[in-house]
Design a protein around this motif. Structure first.
Motif, PDB file in Angstrom:
ATOM      1  N   ILE A 196       0.834  -1.197   0.000  1.00 22.08           N
ATOM      2  CA  ILE A 196       0.000   0.000   0.000  1.00 22.08           C
ATOM      3  C   ILE A 196       0.871   1.251   0.000  1.00 22.08           C
ATOM      4  CG2 ILE A 196      -1.985  -1.113   1.072  1.00 22.08           C
ATOM      5  CD1 ILE A 196      -1.152   0.202   3.690  1.00 22.08           C
ATOM      6  N   GLU A 197       2.180   1.041  -0.059  1.00 21.82           N
ATOM      7  CA  GLU A 197       3.057   2.200  -0.125  1.00 21.82           C
ATOM      8  C   GLU A 197       3.169   2.671  -1.567  1.00 21.82           C
ATOM      9  OE1 GLU A 197       4.159  -0.726   1.171  1.00 21.82           O
ATOM     10  OE2 GLU A 197       3.757  -0.257   3.265  1.00 21.82           O
ATOM     11  N   GLU A 198       3.853   3.767  -1.709  1.00 21.92           N
ATOM     12  CA  GLU A 198       4.022   4.326  -3.042  1.00 21.92           C
ATOM     13  C   GLU A 198       4.934   3.431  -3.878  1.00 21.92           C
ATOM     14  OE1 GLU A 198       4.314   8.792  -4.806  1.00 21.92           O
ATOM     15  OE2 GLU A 198       4.979   8.387  -2.776  1.00 21.92           O
ATOM     16  N   VAL A 222      -3.723   4.434   9.050  1.00 22.49           N
ATOM     17  CA  VAL A 222      -3.392   3.634   7.875  1.00 22.49           C
ATOM     18  C   VAL A 222      -4.176   4.129   6.673  1.00 22.49           C
ATOM     19  CG1 VAL A 222      -3.310   1.320   6.925  1.00 22.49           C
ATOM     20  CG2 VAL A 222      -2.961   1.678   9.363  1.00 22.49           C
ATOM     21  N   TYR A 245      -2.851   7.320   5.366  1.00 24.91           N
ATOM     22  CA  TYR A 245      -1.586   7.068   4.674  1.00 24.91           C
ATOM     23  C   TYR A 245      -1.838   6.480   3.298  1.00 24.91           C
ATOM     24  CZ  TYR A 245       3.204   5.436   4.029  1.00 24.91           C
ATOM     25  OH  TYR A 245       4.456   5.230   3.553  1.00 24.91           O
ATOM     26  N   ALA A 246      -2.679   5.466   3.259  1.00 24.03           N
ATOM     27  CA  ALA A 246      -2.894   4.761   1.994  1.00 24.03           C
ATOM     28  C   ALA A 246      -3.615   5.632   0.989  1.00 24.03           C
ATOM     29  CB  ALA A 246      -3.680   3.490   2.241  1.00 24.03           C
ATOM     30  N   ILE A 288      -1.602   8.028  -1.049  1.00 24.93           N
ATOM     31  CA  ILE A 288      -0.894   7.455  -2.180  1.00 24.93           C
ATOM     32  C   ILE A 288      -1.856   7.039  -3.273  1.00 24.93           C
ATOM     33  CG2 ILE A 288       0.431   5.412  -2.855  1.00 24.93           C
ATOM     34  CD1 ILE A 288       1.621   5.816   0.091  1.00 24.93           C
TER      35      ILE A 288
END
Lengths: 533, 496
Positions: free
Chosen positions: A134-136, B443, B446-447, B450
């Motif tokens: 789920i990170e970039e 979370v 954060y998600a 992106i």
């Protein structure tokens, strides 16, 4: 021949090949990226790992070893037992596919490779539908790395096939991996673009859509293309190719595996040697000069007209005043039909082979690939036919010299070269011929001097066979219908020669083989299974 | 009998890098002795001494030498002075204070393996050390210890120093060889092993600096002395590096088998932590070998901490065997990183993950992508947007990166996976506590920063939920089935 057991199945394989190759040849779809039979083995994609039976260190009993082995790096040996269908192997494939897709942009809808992409296929077979990251994503640049090639680094899986190809096969080593680890990229050196005579192969080699051909970029979707097996007319080596076409157009040319000639590669000349097929100024209409005026001619009346005119010229000297020029761009069957037609009318007619274009010298590459200086596909084939038919033959220059002296009352000149080929002097000489038939792709000095002009079809629109510089006879198939208003050579020559019905090259070849055994067995390489290269 | 340091005897001795000082201390006597023996006798002696490689894997040096093919004309000896394991600096001390000890070791090992050329592959960051060692090599050449017909024995040995460009992976023996050959430092696929086909496609031995430095002492002081030091399977002295917030960080020589506690608290060693802090964790063998806990924790994970019944892992003895009882991969470089109680364990995780993602060579997919992914996850946990699921995910990634043998070309992914695996495993409760303290929608925020559509993915169900009983729910089960979810807000509510 070593026997190995793959997934419980006994497989006979060539000695010395890796297990992966044996598995592919046995029809197993083992996923892999970095392995290519024509390149050195790096075993870095870790997707082809397998389980292998080994003697237990204590009991010497043959048991499954508790580790995985890269099948691309393990050579076959008699009695070897391996498996790809075990949970550990599948698990590894699943994990590795997950890693590959972590930073992949998933831009298949705009990717040229979609439809023929290893990553796509393997993701479907072994991958997961959603990403757990789920990170970039790591974003990499798009790069213009050469006059023909683009690099979309985002999509790269760092299999290093292209790097190894440039290093080992092309020998110029223009590509390299720069940076380390997850930041690794393929790149060229500053001021040294990817520009060697074989560079186009890196695009085919790339298992994903990272390396792209500028020429093909955004032109067609892979699944719309139909592939026709053919032989390149770019040089006399007879590189076998796939012509990828759709909608009556050629879109690209790819190598067709051929163990005797070009293996997995083709030269850029062969790859881009189809541009003349779609030139706007191609001849489209037969025409005949009557009273100083061009008159359009239909294909129905053309054979009779040609026959009458040539017969007329053949009446004197037992036909010695008739000549025909057979270009080395012609297929063997077509040349044979034309030659036998001319000889049938005029037994003493002079037959000449058209000019053989030579450019520079033969170019050889480290692993044995050769680009010939002779830029035509069928000189040897035409020569073989002329030798077989015997009688009066001449070189093109000799024929021109005789023409200046007014020796010929009629001549049939076939061109078919992709570029302009006739010099002003030769055109001037041939204009002295009483009835000059010019059969060619484009307008030239010669067509202006001709009494009859017949539009030719390119090799894409014809079928037949070429005999390469080593005497290997290889057939090619018709990919496209001839241009509107154009009749393929084989058909016209059949009609001229009085062979009724549809022209089939194979049938003509059978007739030829009665006197010329070299045409009995033509060589067609076996197509490779999916993902086998 | 008090232990007498041999490897570090020249520390703080003036002018110790010169050949005169070295010879006055009995230098090059071992080499003279060795040259009077036959190479096979020498190999046999080293085998008997059970000299195990000091580079990390602990492979017996004599055994390694005996893998060389019988028939050979050219043999290369590569000296691994790439010392790039994070907290390790013992080779540096050797080169800085006693370079001739290494050179004598090279001569002995070279003679035993009938080496023709020895290459010292030196870490790129060693600059001063390079000049010291180069001076020493020149001196040794001048004194006739290298070159043609050494000491009249008829044996020829050339010695060169090659400087690396600063890559961790070039400490792996085949990566080192590739780099030495002038190529990109990518480890090679094996087989063939270097002993059969190594540098320049010739039989090659790769030995660590410290391994070679031991050789002169085995020869001069004898086998009996050597075998009297250390534990059953781990013989000889070892240089231990201690770093972190201790009172006296540094490099200490001790017999193999000394305990971590002794190294940290011993008067001869680091003398405890600064300000009387407690130890939280120790990486006892360089980063790659894994972590041990320095704070008390219950034997039974379900129990509560009881200072008497519970234990820490500081009694781990640093030899080649005992470390395995503490979930460590091996002895490694025996360089300790001490982490005190004030350190956030998430910082440690980020630091470890960053190192391996920076140093993975990028050949094998698992390592290239896995290390980078773990670093991203670690950073996210550090940024306060962790999920309980991430802890399982980290475990899984470490598992499929390198824990099954054969998954990758070299051992780097094992070394990258193991410290993270042990960190998450041994400090799981602390990670969980951090995650439980996060903002409820951390979370999600954060998600969605992106990927605005991220909330549709079931993987986001990872917010920490620890109920009163201390149990928690991970979203692993959610991964397998696709769940239809509502908008973001409701997802969070549902997770609560």
């Amino acid at each position: 021949m070593p026997q190995i057991i793959i997934d419980g199945r006994s497989v006979e394989c060539r000695p010395g090949i890796p297990v992966l190759q044996a598995a592919i040849e046995a029809g197993l779809a083992v996923p892999h990226y970095c392995y290519h039979p024509g390149l050195s083995i790096v075993a870095s994609c870790r997707l082809c790992l397998m389980e292998m039976k080994m003697p237990h260190p204590k009991t010497q009993e043959s048991v499954w070893a508790p580790k995985l082995f890269p099948s691309c790096q393990t050579p076959v040996r008699d009695g070897l037992e391996v498996r790809f269908n075990s949970p550990a192997v599948r698990q590894n494939q699943k994990h590795v596919m997950e890693y590959y897709l972590l930073n992949h942009p998933l831009d298949c809808p705009v990717c040229d490779k979609a439809g023929e992409c290893y990553l796509q296929d393997y993701a479907e077979r072994h991958g997961s539908a959603s990403s757990r990251m789920i990170e970039e994503k790591t974003k990499n640049p798009k790069k213009d790395i050469g006059p023909h090639t683009l690099l979309y680094q985002d999509r790269c899986v760092l299999c290093t096939r292209c790097v190894r190809f440039c290093d080992e096969v092309a020998g110029d080593a223009e590509l390299a991996v720069v940076n380390r680890g997850g930041r690794g990229e393929i790149d060229v050196f500053p001021g040294r673009p990817l520009d060697n005579a074989l560079q186009g192969n890196v695009v085919d080699l790339c298992p994903v859509g990272a390396l792209l051909d500028k020429d093909f970029l955004f032109k067609q979707r892979a699944w719309l293309l139909r592939s026709t097996p053919s032989v390149s007319p770019a040089d006399s080596r007879g590189q076998t190719i796939w012509i990828d076409h759709n909608d009556g157009r050629v879109w690209r040319i790819r190598p067709r595996y051929n163990e005797k000639v070009n293996e997995w590669w083709i030269s850029d000349e062969a790859r881009f040697g189809w541009k003349h097929v779609h030139r706007e100024d191609r001849l489209r209409q037969p025409r005949v000069r009557q009273g100083g005026q061009w008159r359009r001619q239909t294909w129905e009346t053309l054979p009779a007209l040609l026959r009458t005119q040539l017969q007329e010229a053949a009446r004197t000297d037992d036909g010695a005043r008739v000549a025909a020029v057979l270009s080395p761009m012609l297929a063997c069957e077509e040349a044979w039909l034309l030659a036998t037609f001319v000889r049938g009318l005029a037994p003493r007619a002079t037959l000449a082979i058209g000019p053989v274009p030579l450019v520079g010298q033969d170019q050889s590459f480290p692993k044995g690939f050769i680009i010939k200086a002779e830029k035509c596909p069928n000189r040897r084939g035409i020569e073989a036919i002329l030798r077989q038919l015997g009688g009066a033959t001449a070189t093109f220059d000799e024929l021109c010299r005789k023409a200046v002296e007014g020796e010929f009352a009629a001549a049939y000149v076939y061109g078919g070269y992709p570029e302009s080929w006739v010099s002003p002097a030769a055109a001037e000489a041939l204009s002295r011929v009483g009835f000059l038939v010019v059969h060619d792709l484009f307008e030239s000095l010669l067509t202006q001097a001709a009494a009859a002009v017949i539009p030719a079809a390119s090799w894409v629109e014809r079928e037949g066979c070429f005999m390469n510089c080593d005497g290997l006879v290889q057939p090619f198939e018709r990919a496209l219908a001839p241009l509107d208003g154009v009749k393929a050579e084989g058909q016209l020559f059949s009609e001229l020669a009085g062979r009724p019905g549809l022209y089939r090259a194979a049938k003509v070849r059978e007739a030829m083989a009665e006197t010329m055994p070299e045409f009995r067995d033509v060589f067609t390489p076996q197509p490779l299974p999916e993902h086998a290269h | 009998m008090p232990f007498e340091p041999v490897l570090m005897r020249h520390v703080n001795v003036p002018n110790s890098t010169s050949i005169d000082v070295y010879k006055r201390a009995g230098g090059y006597e071992g080499a003279c002795k060795a040259l009077k023996m036959t190479p096979d006798e020498l190999v046999e002696l080293v085998k008997k001494a059970n000299l195990r490689g000091r580079g990390g894997a602990g492979f017996p040096a004599g055994m390694k030498w005996s893998f060389l093919p019988k028939e050979r004309t050219v043999t290369y000896l590569c000296v691994n002075a790439d010392e790039s394991e994070p907290p390790t600096f013992c080779n540096r001390i050797t080169i800085e204070t006693d370079p001739h000890m290494l050179l004598e070791g090279i001569l002995i090992a070279g003679y035993a393996t009938r080496t023709t050329v020895a290459y010292i592959y030196m870490r790129g960051e060693f600059t001063e050390q390079f000049h010291i060692l180069q001076r020493a090599v020149d001196e040794a050449y001048a004194a006739g210890y290298f070159g043609k017909n050494i000491l009249g024995s008829g044996y020829d040995l050339e010695c060169y120093i090659h400087r690396g460009a600063g890559a961790y992976v070039c400490g792996e023996e085949t990566g080192l060889i590739e780099s030495l050959e002038g190529k990109r430092g990518w480890p090679r696929i094996k087989p063939p092993f270097p002993a059969v086909e190594g540098a320049f496609r010739k039989p090659t031995v790769v030995n660590n600096v410290e391994t070679l430095a031991c050789l002169p002492h085995i020869l001069t002081r004898g086998l009996e002395w050597w075998l009297s030091i250390g534990t059953e399977n781990s013989k000889g002295p070892k240089m231990y590096c201690v770093s972190g917030p201790v009172n006296r960080p540094g490099c200490y020589e001790a017999p193999l088998g000394i305990s971590v506690r002794e190294l940290i608290y011993g008067d001869d060693f680091a003398r405890g932590l600064r300000g009387g802090k407690k130890v939280k964790a120790v990486f006892p063998g360089g980063l790659s070998m894994g972590v041990i806990r320095g704070d008390l924790f219950p034997r039974n994970p379900a129990g509560t901490v009881d200072p008497k019944a519970d234990y820490d892992e500081l009694d781990c003895r640093l030899d080649f065997d005992d470390v395995r009882n503490y979930d460590l991969l091996g002895l490694g470089t025996a360089a300790l990183v001490v982490i005190d109680e004030d350190t956030d364990i998430r910082d440690v995780l980020v630091n470890v993950a960053r190192f391996y993602s920076h140093e993975s060579c990028g050949q094998c997919t698992q390592c290239r992508e896995g290390t980078a992914w773990m670093y991203k996850i670690a950073q996210r946990i550090r940024a306060g947007a962790g999920r309980l699921y991430d802890l399982d995910l980290l475990q899984e990634v470490t598992q499929n990166m390198g824990m099954m043998p054969g998954l990758s070309i070299c051992g780097l992914p094992d070394g990258a996976a193991w410290p993270i695996r042990t960190l998450v495993y041994k400090f799981r409760r602390e990670f969980e506590a951090h995650i439980a303290r996060q903002a409820p929608d951390a979370v999600m925020t954060y998600a969605r920063r992106i990927n605005p559509a991220a909330y549709e993915l079931p993987v986001l169900h990872g917010r920490a939920v620890i109920d009163e009983g201390g149990t928690f729910q991970t979203p692993v089960d959610l991964m397998s089935k696709r769940v239809t979810l509502g908008p973001a807000r409701e997802v969070v509510a549902a997770a609560d």
